[in-house]
Design an enzyme around this catalytic site. Structure first.
Site, PDB file in Angstrom:
ATOM      1  N   ALA A  63       6.235  91.907   2.738  1.00  0.00           N
ATOM      2  CA  ALA A  63       4.988  91.601   3.151  1.00  0.00           C
ATOM      3  C   ALA A  63       4.043  92.718   2.645  1.00  0.00           C
ATOM      4  O   ALA A  63       4.516  94.000   2.093  1.00  0.00           O
ATOM      5  CB  ALA A  63       4.736  91.498   4.577  1.00  0.00           C
ATOM      6  N   GLY A 108       9.587  89.765   3.902  1.00  0.00           N
ATOM      7  CA  GLY A 108       9.452  88.468   3.569  1.00  0.00           C
ATOM      8  C   GLY A 108      10.024  87.877   2.475  1.00  0.00           C
ATOM      9  O   GLY A 108      10.224  86.688   2.283  1.00  0.00           O
ATOM     10  N   GLU A 131      12.390  95.441   8.164  1.00  0.00           N
ATOM     11  CA  GLU A 131      11.462  95.563   9.141  1.00  0.00           C
ATOM     12  C   GLU A 131      11.450  96.380  10.344  1.00  0.00           C
ATOM     13  O   GLU A 131      10.708  97.214  11.049  1.00  0.00           O
ATOM     14  CB  GLU A 131      11.248  94.072   9.695  1.00  0.00           C
TER      15      GLU A 131
END
Length: 257
Positions: A63, A108, A131
Site C-alpha cells: 500500500a 497489499g 504490515e
C-alpha cells in the site's frame, strides 16, 4: 481512462497491468482502478482467462504508506472495507486468474496475488506481509486467504514476523505454484492459462465457485453446493457438446455457452 491500471485483451487473455512506478504502490486511485479492471474482465465474454502483471521489475510492493500515515481510525474504518473489496473483486472473477510476479509482492501486493487462483513467480521474487512492522496487520485478505492457502501456523509466522520469503520457500509452503526465470514470468503465466481458453467456460466457473465456496462451508453444505453446481451444468451447450464428443470419440468444440 485509467492512469495506473489497464486491461489489455488479446487472444482470449485479459492482462490486468499495474503501472505506477517505481513500486506499483496501491493507493486509493490504484485500488479503484484495480476494481474497475477486474469487473471489466469478469464481464467481457472475450476474456476467457486473466493474468495480473506488474511488469518486468515489480509486481506490487504494498500500500501507499505515505497516504495512510495520517489517517485516523474513522478514516480507515471507511477505507478498509473498500480496499478489501477491491482486491476481492479478483477472487470473484468467474474465470481462471493467475498472478505473474516479478520483484516484490508485499503487503497489499501479496494480498492481490492471494486473490488470484495461481501465482507464477520469478526466481528472485520476494513475497510477504510486512504490515506488523508498521504496527498493523494485513487488512485486505492477508490473514484470511493466506491461512487458507498455507495453513494457520505458517500464516501466523509470516503475518506476525513480517518476514519476506523467497521464491523457493514460497513454492515449498504452497504460497506460489511455479518458479521460473524472471524474463519468463509472463510467458509462463500465458502457458498456464492457455488450456482454459478453449475450455467449457461455464464448467470452469462452476469449478471455481465449488472450490472457493466450499471452503467457507461445512462438508455437508459443501457437498450440497457441489451437487447444485454439477446439476446446473446440464443446462449448458458445452455439457451436451462435451458428452457428445466423448461418445463420438472426437475433440469437443466448446463455445462457452
Amino acid at each position: 481512462m485509467s492512469e495506473f491500471v489497464r486491461l489489455e485483451t488479446r487472444d482470449g487473455i485479459g492482462t490486468i497491468r499495474l503501472d505506477r512506478p517505481p513500486m506499483n504502490a496501491l493507493n486509493t486511485q490504484v485500488q479503484e482502478e484495480l476494481r474497475a479492471a477486474a469487473t471489466a474482465a469478469a464481464a467481457d465474454p472475450q476474456v476467457r482467462a486473466v493474468i495480473v502483471y506488474g511488469g518486468e521489475k515489480v509486481f506490487a510492493a504494498g500500500a501507499d504508506i505515505k497516504e495512510m500515515a495520517d489517517m485516523s481510525y474513522v478514516d480507515m474504518s471507511e477505507r478498509a472495507a473498500e480496499l478489501s473489496g477491491a482486491l476481492g473483486a479478483f477472487a470473484r472473477i468467474g474465470k481462471p486468474v493467475v498472478a505473474a510476479i516479478t520483484g516484490y509482492a508485499l503487503g497489499g501486493g501479496c494480498e492481490l496475488a492471494l486473490a488470484c487462483d495461481w501465482r507464477v513467480v520469478a526466481e528472485d521474487a520476494k513475497l510477504g506481509q510486512p504490515e506488523i512492522k508498521l504496527g498493523v496487520i494485513p487488512g485486505a485478505g492477508g490473514t484470511q486467504r493466506l491461512a487458507r492457502l498455507v495453513g494457520p501456523a505458517r500464516a501466523k509466522d509470516l503475518v506476525m514476523t513480517g518476514r519476506m520469503v523467497d521464491a523457493q520457500e514460497a513454492l515449498r509452503i504452497g504460497l506460489v505454484d511455479r518458479v521460473v526465470p524472471s524474463a519468463e514470468v509472463y510467458a509462463a503465466a500465458v502457458e498456464l492459462v492457455t488450456p482454459f481458453l478453449t475450455g467449457p467456460a461455464q464448467a470452469l466457473r462452476a469449478a471455481k465457485l465449488a472450490v472457493d465456496g466450499g471452503l467457507e462451508m461445512d462438508l455437508a453444505s459443501g457437498l450440497a453446493w457441489e451437487s447444485q453446481l454439477f446439476a446446473g451444468l446440464f443446462a449448458t451447450d458445452d455439457r451436451r457438446e462435451g458428452m457428445a464428443a466423448f461418445v463420438e470419440k472426437r475433440r469437443p468444440d466448446f463455445t462457452g455457452r
